[in-house]
Design an enzyme around this catalytic site. Structure first.
Site, PDB file in Angstrom:
ATOM      1  N   LYS A  19      78.288  49.712 -21.757  1.00  0.00           N
ATOM      2  CA  LYS A  19      77.515  50.552 -22.681  1.00  0.00           C
ATOM      3  C   LYS A  19      76.615  51.522 -21.901  1.00  0.00           C
ATOM      4  CE  LYS A  19      74.480  48.492 -25.662  1.00  0.00           C
ATOM      5  NZ  LYS A  19      73.135  49.116 -25.582  1.00  0.00           N
ATOM      6  N   SER A  20      75.880  51.005 -20.937  1.00  0.00           N
ATOM      7  CA  SER A  20      74.951  51.862 -20.177  1.00  0.00           C
ATOM      8  C   SER A  20      75.706  52.992 -19.478  1.00  0.00           C
ATOM      9  CB  SER A  20      74.225  51.028 -19.109  1.00  0.00           C
ATOM     10  OG  SER A  20      73.428  50.055 -19.708  1.00  0.00           O
ATOM     11  N   ARG A  24      75.701  57.269 -20.143  1.00  0.00           N
ATOM     12  CA  ARG A  24      75.369  58.197 -19.060  1.00  0.00           C
ATOM     13  C   ARG A  24      76.522  59.140 -18.756  1.00  0.00           C
ATOM     14  NH1 ARG A  24      72.284  53.789 -18.958  1.00  0.00           N
ATOM     15  NH2 ARG A  24      70.323  53.718 -17.785  1.00  0.00           N
ATOM     16  N   GLY A  91      68.457  52.453 -28.271  1.00  0.00           N
ATOM     17  CA  GLY A  91      67.278  52.697 -27.439  1.00  0.00           C
ATOM     18  C   GLY A  91      67.630  53.534 -26.220  1.00  0.00           C
ATOM     19  N   SER A 164      62.209  49.211 -16.200  1.00  0.00           N
ATOM     20  CA  SER A 164      63.092  49.642 -17.285  1.00  0.00           C
ATOM     21  C   SER A 164      63.976  50.783 -16.817  1.00  0.00           C
ATOM     22  CB  SER A 164      62.246  50.108 -18.475  1.00  0.00           C
ATOM     23  OG  SER A 164      63.012  50.952 -19.313  1.00  0.00           O
ATOM     24  N   GLN A 166      65.747  52.495 -18.709  1.00  0.00           N
ATOM     25  CA  GLN A 166      65.651  53.588 -19.684  1.00  0.00           C
ATOM     26  C   GLN A 166      64.507  54.521 -19.309  1.00  0.00           C
ATOM     27  OE1 GLN A 166      65.544  51.651 -23.525  1.00  0.00           O
ATOM     28  NE2 GLN A 166      67.703  51.107 -23.410  1.00  0.00           N
ATOM     29  N   ASP A 312      69.535  41.525 -20.819  1.00  0.00           N
ATOM     30  CA  ASP A 312      70.307  41.492 -22.069  1.00  0.00           C
ATOM     31  C   ASP A 312      71.083  40.181 -22.231  1.00  0.00           C
ATOM     32  OD1 ASP A 312      69.365  43.990 -22.718  1.00  0.00           O
ATOM     33  OD2 ASP A 312      71.127  45.046 -21.955  1.00  0.00           O
ATOM     34  N   ARG A 343      63.522  39.137 -29.446  1.00  0.00           N
ATOM     35  CA  ARG A 343      64.542  38.144 -29.058  1.00  0.00           C
ATOM     36  C   ARG A 343      63.937  36.797 -28.669  1.00  0.00           C
ATOM     37  NH1 ARG A 343      68.746  42.358 -26.027  1.00  0.00           N
ATOM     38  NH2 ARG A 343      69.626  43.144 -27.980  1.00  0.00           N
ATOM     39  N   ARG A 385      73.261  41.293 -29.959  1.00  0.00           N
ATOM     40  CA  ARG A 385      73.296  40.245 -28.925  1.00  0.00           C
ATOM     41  C   ARG A 385      72.936  38.872 -29.500  1.00  0.00           C
ATOM     42  NH1 ARG A 385      75.195  42.990 -25.049  1.00  0.00           N
ATOM     43  NH2 ARG A 385      74.440  45.065 -24.586  1.00  0.00           N
TER      44      ARG A 385
HETATM   45  C1  S3P Z   1      69.591  49.887 -20.688  1.00  0.00           C
HETATM   46  C2  S3P Z   1      68.470  49.343 -20.122  1.00  0.00           C
HETATM   47  C3  S3P Z   1      67.844  48.099 -20.603  1.00  0.00           C
HETATM   48  C4  S3P Z   1      68.790  47.303 -21.478  1.00  0.00           C
HETATM   49  C5  S3P Z   1      69.488  48.154 -22.485  1.00  0.00           C
HETATM   50  C6  S3P Z   1      70.292  49.240 -21.797  1.00  0.00           C
HETATM   51  C7  S3P Z   1      70.110  51.157 -20.140  1.00  0.00           C
HETATM   52  O1  S3P Z   1      66.704  48.421 -21.356  1.00  0.00           O
HETATM   53  O2  S3P Z   1      68.097  46.268 -22.115  1.00  0.00           O
HETATM   54  O3  S3P Z   1      70.352  47.375 -23.256  1.00  0.00           O
HETATM   55  O4  S3P Z   1      71.261  51.521 -20.434  1.00  0.00           O
HETATM   56  O5  S3P Z   1      69.378  51.822 -19.404  1.00  0.00           O
HETATM   57  P1  S3P Z   1      65.277  48.677 -20.659  1.00  0.00           P
HETATM   58  O6  S3P Z   1      65.383  49.884 -19.821  1.00  0.00           O
HETATM   59  O7  S3P Z   1      64.327  48.876 -21.813  1.00  0.00           O
HETATM   60  O8  S3P Z   1      64.987  47.438 -19.879  1.00  0.00           O
END
Ligand code: S3P
Length: 425
Positions: A19-20, A24, A91, A164, A166, A312, A343, A385
């Site tokens: 997913k990440s 990107r 997110g 993080s 993100q 996660d 969670r 999840r």
């Molecule tokens: C992610 C970073 C994580 C993760 C999320 C995906 C990403 O979050 O929990 O599912 O793709 O950068 P955080 O950056 O808030 O830790």
């Protein structure tokens, strides 16, 4: 969705794309010059939200069977969206996109579903504000909808209070448009997919321990990207293979980037039998096939710098701990409270409903393995999840478990229940 105790699991499963990395690849593909071809792109709702946002900003994206083609327009090629950008439940989309939108020559509004509108956005508003961005939470509570008036940005060195990816990615993406170099230091290393992919597309970037720096105005060139399978999705099959008696599962195509593989390390320390086969690299990301067999597990302490590398997977690990011998303590994981659901609260509530001995703490959980678990009604709050972790718990528990809002798995793993069912004896 009703799930019964399993009689055994056997066979092979091919894990959908990460997913990440999928998010990107669309984002950087859109900002690169030329056509970026992505294979094994995750067709989950979150990644489709990212795609929809970029289409709204004039990027042509062909979503064909087996490949996605992103017609990149260069760093300054996005156009003003005619409407609000809707990130759905994602997110990653809202936080990374904030970094890309802050320096644009137009204004935009980002929003999402009820869960997204409760999640903290101050963590990206703060560093972007230091870079002179004009970003505002419309309800005034630090949450979405966010109004972004594009403007010129200043390069900064940001000390992030939270590990993080993100936040890190948001700052690095904004840094591509700043008036000088931009750096971010985080308290522990979070997933480094943005760093690897930015380099792959030609950005000038240096990493040292927990600090990354990026030079402004890179020329990003289109690339071919093969997305490895998502270790966070593989986690459910790893756990199922370990917990269900008479199980042997070959999990194909799993990304094993060391900033994501904490679950594998913890499993090994708990006594899991997991074999790595066919180790290789896809677009700079290490991958392997994993052979998992039923194993007797023992409790463990999970804390410190490993937390961001398995954040996660903690709901699944907490479930595994309930089936393990002895006590498991999860600490330093307060971030779990601000994910798609709280969670800590939800895992504790559902494990207790199944008969586990579990206590929530301010930054994690204490789980004492021993009591046999039995089927229960699982409240997911539409958190993918939670649904998948308790679907696996159901396979190893007595009786029938009911997963509420079971289709929320489509956020990250369309076809999850079917893939699990195919392995059943
Ligand atoms: C992610 C970073 C994580 C993760 C999320 C995906 C990403 O979050 O929990 O599912 O793709 O950068 P955080 O950056 O808030 O830790």
């Amino acid at each position: 969705m009703n799930i019964q105790k399993s009689k055994g699991l056997r066979g092979e499963v091919r894990i959908p794309g990460d997913k990440s990395i999928s998010h990107r690849s669309v984002m950087l593909g859109a900002l690169a010059k030329g056509v970026t071809k992505i294979t094994n792109f995750l067709q989950g709702a979150d990644c489709l939200s990212t795609m929809a946002c970029f289409r709204r900003m004039g990027i042509e994206i062909e979503n064909k069977p087996g490949e996605v083609l992103v017609h990149g327009q260069g760093l300054h090629g996005l156009s003003a969206p005619r409407d609000v950008l809707d990130v759905g439940n994602s997110g990653t989309t809202i936080r990374l996109l904030s970094g890309i939108l802050a320096p644009q020559a137009f204004s935009s509004t980002l929003t999402g579903d009820a869960s997204i509108q409760k999640r903290p956005m101050k963590r990206v508003m703060e560093p972007l504000g230091q870079m002179c961005a004009k970003i505002k939470s419309l309800p005034g509570n630090g949450c979405a909808p966010l109004l972004i008036d594009g403007t010129n940005l200043k390069g900064i060195h940001y000390q992030s209070p939270v590990a993080s990816a993100q936040v890190k990615s948001c700052v690095l993406f904004a840094g591509m448009y700043a008036d000088g170099p931009t750096s971010i230091t985080e308290p522990a290393l979070s997933r480094n997919h943005s760093e690897l992919m930015l380099k792959h597309f030609g950005a000038r970037l240096t990493s040292q321990e927990t600090t990354v720096s990026i030079e402004p105005e890179p020329t990003l060139e289109s690339r071919e990207i093969t997305v490895p399978g998502d270790i966070s999705s593989a986690a459910y099959f790893i756990a199922a293979g370990l917990l269900v008696p008479h199980a042997e599962i070959l999990i194909k195509n799993v990304g094993i980037n060391p900033t994501r593989d904490g679950m594998l390390k913890v499993c090994r320390a708990m006594g899991a039998q997991i074999q790595y086969l066919n180790q290789r690299e896809d677009s700079g990301e290490p991958t392997a096939d994993l052979l998992v067999r039923s194993s007797a597990l023992t409790g463990i302490v999970i804390e410190g710098d490993i937390i961001p590398t398995l954040i996660d997977e903690l709901p699944m690990l907490a479930v595994m701990a309930a089936f393990a011998k002895g006590e498991t303590v999860i600490r330093n994981a307060e971030e779990l409270k601000v994910k798609e659901s709280d969670r800590i609260a939800l895992v504790t509530e559902n494990l207790a409903a199944m008969g586990a001995d579990v206590t929530a703490t301010s930054d994690g959980m204490i789980i004492r393995g021993g009591p046999a678990l039995s089927g229960a009604r699982i409240r997911t709050c539409k958190d993918h999840r939670i649904a998948m972790s308790f679907a696996v718990a159901a396979l190893a528990a007595e009786g029938t478990t009911v997963i509420e809002d079971a289709d929320c798995v489509n956020i990250s793993y369309p076809g999850f229940y079917e893939d699990l069912q195919k392995l059943s004896l």
